[in-house]
Design a protein around this motif. Structure first.
Motif, PDB file in Angstrom:
ATOM      1  N   ARG A  57       0.826  -1.209   0.000  1.00 21.53           N
ATOM      2  CA  ARG A  57       0.000   0.000   0.000  1.00 21.53           C
ATOM      3  C   ARG A  57       0.859   1.258   0.000  1.00 21.53           C
ATOM      4  NH1 ARG A  57      -3.115  -3.254   3.462  1.00 21.53           N
ATOM      5  NH2 ARG A  57      -2.128  -2.353   5.315  1.00 21.53           N
ATOM      6  N   ASP A  58       1.959   1.223   0.761  1.00 25.69           N
ATOM      7  CA  ASP A  58       2.841   2.380   0.813  1.00 25.69           C
ATOM      8  C   ASP A  58       3.456   2.661  -0.548  1.00 25.69           C
ATOM      9  OD1 ASP A  58       2.284   2.644   3.476  1.00 25.69           O
ATOM     10  OD2 ASP A  58       4.144   1.705   4.183  1.00 25.69           O
ATOM     11  N   ARG A  59       3.854   1.602  -1.253  1.00 26.54           N
ATOM     12  CA  ARG A  59       4.427   1.789  -2.591  1.00 26.54           C
ATOM     13  C   ARG A  59       3.394   2.358  -3.550  1.00 26.54           C
ATOM     14  NH1 ARG A  59       7.122  -3.209  -1.511  1.00 26.54           N
ATOM     15  NH2 ARG A  59       5.475  -4.337  -2.627  1.00 26.54           N
ATOM     16  N   ALA A  60       2.150   1.880  -3.433  1.00 29.51           N
ATOM     17  CA  ALA A  60       1.098   2.380  -4.315  1.00 29.51           C
ATOM     18  C   ALA A  60       0.815   3.859  -4.036  1.00 29.51           C
ATOM     19  CB  ALA A  60      -0.177   1.556  -4.124  1.00 29.51           C
ATOM     20  N   VAL A  61       0.766   4.228  -2.744  1.00 28.61           N
ATOM     21  CA  VAL A  61       0.537   5.630  -2.379  1.00 28.61           C
ATOM     22  C   VAL A  61       1.693   6.501  -2.857  1.00 28.61           C
ATOM     23  CG1 VAL A  61       0.380   7.231  -0.434  1.00 28.61           C
ATOM     24  CG2 VAL A  61      -0.946   5.122  -0.414  1.00 28.61           C
ATOM     25  N   ALA A  62       2.929   6.025  -2.656  1.00 30.34           N
ATOM     26  CA  ALA A  62       4.103   6.796  -3.080  1.00 30.34           C
ATOM     27  C   ALA A  62       4.098   7.007  -4.596  1.00 30.34           C
ATOM     28  CB  ALA A  62       5.382   6.090  -2.647  1.00 30.34           C
ATOM     29  N   ALA A  63       3.745   5.963  -5.347  1.00 30.66           N
ATOM     30  CA  ALA A  63       3.711   6.081  -6.807  1.00 30.66           C
ATOM     31  C   ALA A  63       2.650   7.091  -7.245  1.00 30.66           C
ATOM     32  CB  ALA A  63       3.422   4.710  -7.425  1.00 30.66           C
ATOM     33  N   GLU A  64       1.491   7.036  -6.590  1.00 30.63           N
ATOM     34  CA  GLU A  64       0.417   7.971  -6.939  1.00 30.63           C
ATOM     35  C   GLU A  64       0.820   9.413  -6.637  1.00 30.63           C
ATOM     36  OE1 GLU A  64      -4.309   8.797  -5.841  1.00 30.63           O
ATOM     37  OE2 GLU A  64      -3.276   7.013  -5.102  1.00 30.63           O
ATOM     38  N   ARG A  65       1.477   9.624  -5.488  1.00 31.95           N
ATOM     39  CA  ARG A  65       1.876  10.982  -5.117  1.00 31.95           C
ATOM     40  C   ARG A  65       3.024  11.487  -5.982  1.00 31.95           C
ATOM     41  NH1 ARG A  65       1.088  10.540   1.512  1.00 31.95           N
ATOM     42  NH2 ARG A  65      -1.186  10.292   1.376  1.00 31.95           N
ATOM     43  N   ASN A  66       3.897  10.579  -6.433  1.00 33.70           N
ATOM     44  CA  ASN A  66       4.939  10.993  -7.378  1.00 33.70           C
ATOM     45  C   ASN A  66       4.322  11.471  -8.687  1.00 33.70           C
ATOM     46  OD1 ASN A  66       7.143  10.506  -5.712  1.00 33.70           O
ATOM     47  ND2 ASN A  66       7.370   8.383  -6.380  1.00 33.70           N
ATOM     48  N   THR A  67       3.266  10.776  -9.114  1.00 32.97           N
ATOM     49  CA  THR A  67       2.558  11.194 -10.333  1.00 32.97           C
ATOM     50  C   THR A  67       1.930  12.576 -10.141  1.00 32.97           C
ATOM     51  OG1 THR A  67       2.075   8.891 -10.905  1.00 32.97           O
ATOM     52  CG2 THR A  67       0.723  10.594 -11.951  1.00 32.97           C
ATOM     53  N   ILE A  68       1.339  12.789  -8.979  1.00 30.47           N
ATOM     54  CA  ILE A  68       0.741  14.089  -8.671  1.00 30.47           C
ATOM     55  C   ILE A  68       1.786  15.187  -8.734  1.00 30.47           C
ATOM     56  CG2 ILE A  68      -0.287  15.477  -6.815  1.00 30.47           C
ATOM     57  CD1 ILE A  68      -1.786  12.960  -5.918  1.00 30.47           C
ATOM     58  N   MET A  69       2.935  14.949  -8.120  1.00 30.36           N
ATOM     59  CA  MET A  69       3.956  15.994  -8.065  1.00 30.36           C
ATOM     60  C   MET A  69       4.614  16.222  -9.408  1.00 30.36           C
ATOM     61  SD  MET A  69       3.471  17.162  -5.196  1.00 30.36           S
ATOM     62  CE  MET A  69       4.684  18.461  -5.404  1.00 30.36           C
ATOM     63  N   ARG A  70       4.674  15.217 -10.253  1.00 26.18           N
ATOM     64  CA  ARG A  70       5.182  15.446 -11.610  1.00 26.18           C
ATOM     65  C   ARG A  70       4.263  16.397 -12.360  1.00 26.18           C
ATOM     66  NH1 ARG A  70       6.880   9.927 -11.385  1.00 26.18           N
ATOM     67  NH2 ARG A  70       4.933   9.221 -12.348  1.00 26.18           N
ATOM     68  N   SER A  71       2.959  16.273 -12.128  1.00 26.55           N
ATOM     69  CA  SER A  71       2.010  17.206 -12.742  1.00 26.55           C
ATOM     70  C   SER A  71       2.184  18.605 -12.175  1.00 26.55           C
ATOM     71  CB  SER A  71       0.573  16.726 -12.510  1.00 26.55           C
ATOM     72  OG  SER A  71       0.357  15.459 -13.088  1.00 26.55           O
ATOM     73  N   VAL A  72       2.418  18.694 -10.868  1.00 19.82           N
ATOM     74  CA  VAL A  72       2.643  19.992 -10.236  1.00 19.82           C
ATOM     75  C   VAL A  72       3.910  20.640 -10.789  1.00 19.82           C
ATOM     76  CG1 VAL A  72       3.160  21.151  -8.052  1.00 19.82           C
ATOM     77  CG2 VAL A  72       1.381  19.393  -8.151  1.00 19.82           C
ATOM     78  N   ASP A  73       4.958  19.837 -10.987  1.00 16.00           N
ATOM     79  CA  ASP A  73       6.214  20.364 -11.519  1.00 16.00           C
ATOM     80  C   ASP A  73       6.034  20.991 -12.896  1.00 16.00           C
ATOM     81  OD1 ASP A  73       7.529  19.495  -9.248  1.00 16.00           O
ATOM     82  OD2 ASP A  73       8.177  17.604 -10.138  1.00 16.00           O
ATOM     83  N   LYS A  74       5.065  20.486 -13.664  1.00 11.92           N
ATOM     84  CA  LYS A  74       4.838  20.990 -15.017  1.00 11.92           C
ATOM     85  C   LYS A  74       3.979  22.254 -15.038  1.00 11.92           C
ATOM     86  CE  LYS A  74       5.163  16.376 -17.074  1.00 11.92           C
ATOM     87  NZ  LYS A  74       4.432  15.291 -17.792  1.00 11.92           N
ATOM     88  N   MET A  75       3.390  22.613 -13.889  1.00 13.22           N
ATOM     89  CA  MET A  75       2.552  23.812 -13.838  1.00 13.22           C
ATOM     90  C   MET A  75       3.378  25.069 -14.047  1.00 13.22           C
ATOM     91  SD  MET A  75       0.063  23.131 -10.545  1.00 13.22           S
ATOM     92  CE  MET A  75      -1.163  21.833 -10.543  1.00 13.22           C
ATOM     93  N   ASN A  76       2.768  26.066 -14.682  1.00 15.96           N
ATOM     94  CA  ASN A  76       3.411  27.373 -14.695  1.00 15.96           C
ATOM     95  C   ASN A  76       3.111  28.069 -13.370  1.00 15.96           C
ATOM     96  OD1 ASN A  76       0.764  28.330 -14.915  1.00 15.96           O
ATOM     97  ND2 ASN A  76       0.905  28.606 -17.136  1.00 15.96           N
TER      98      ASN A  76
END
Length: 219
Positions: A57-76
């Motif tokens: 579960r921790d790995r799944a949560v970490a992967a999901e949050r990494n995806t979220i932050m990659r989207s945040v990184d792309k924000m202007n």
């Protein structure tokens, strides 16, 4: 089955039980060792099973949050500021007022006024690659110095997608932030906030967070 057979079976069970109990009594230490071994093995297996489940579960949560932050990184910058504003609106606040960017400033500012009259200054700062490289210490110090002098607030919050808690810089950043009355919401805390919709624990009971920050700043 006849009465005689039933009685015979009952007597046989009693006799067998007598000898079994006698055998156990004579060899109780051996049986206790076996019971402890089996119990310990079962307990270890249960703990291992649960830990593997948590790890998955921790790995799944970490992967999901990494995806979220990659989207945040792309924000202007405007999109990042808007996202921070939406998170702040989700707090139990009376008013959230935005102060936009100026040229060469340190981030977008929000003054959040709570129902109990306390105010916090929140600075949203998208990582510009220099923030993480310089550990964000300068941003924490500047915001801490402006809490009362510029914004007349009780505490400050720095929201950023940079990681200010890596390696040996985490303790120093937290110590400086605590002295100045600043709460750091950097990459991992921001990812959790976006993912769960719940603000960091320090901001959920707002009064406790502000009192803690205020007492630290007073020192």
């Amino acid at each position: 089955m006849s009465v005689i057979l039933r009685a015979g079976a009952g007597i046989a069970v009693l006799i067998l039980g007598y000898f079994v109990l006698g055998f156990i009594a004579d060899h109780w230490a051996w049986f206790a060792s076996i019971a402890i071994l089996l119990g310990g093995t079962a307990l270890a297996g249960w703990i291992l099973f649960r830990s593997r489940g948590h790890e998955h579960r921790d790995r799944a949560v970490a992967a999901e949050r990494n995806t979220i932050m990659r989207s945040v990184d792309k924000m202007n910058i405007p999109a990042f500021d808007a996202m921070a504003g939406q998170l702040l609106v989700g707090l139990d606040a009376k008013r959230v007022k935005k102060f936009g960017h100026r040229k060469n400033d340190l981030g977008c500012n929000f003054v959040v006024t709570f129902n109990n009259g306390q105010r916090i200054i929140v600075r949203a700062k998208k990582d510009d690659k220099t923030m993480r490289r310089r550990n964000g210490n300068r941003h924490v110090q500047i915001l801490g110095g402006e809490i009362k002098a510029r914004w007349d607030c009780d505490a400050g919050v720095l929201i950023t997608n940079a990681n200010l808690h890596w390696m040996h810089h985490a303790a120093r950043n937290e110590a400086v932030a605590a002295q100045l009355g600043v709460l750091i919401v950097d990459r991992d805390r921001l990812a959790e906030w976006i993912d769960t919709g719940e603000a960091p624990p320090q901001l959920r009971p707002v009064r406790a967070a502000l009192e803690s920050s205020g007492s630290s700043a007073a020192q």
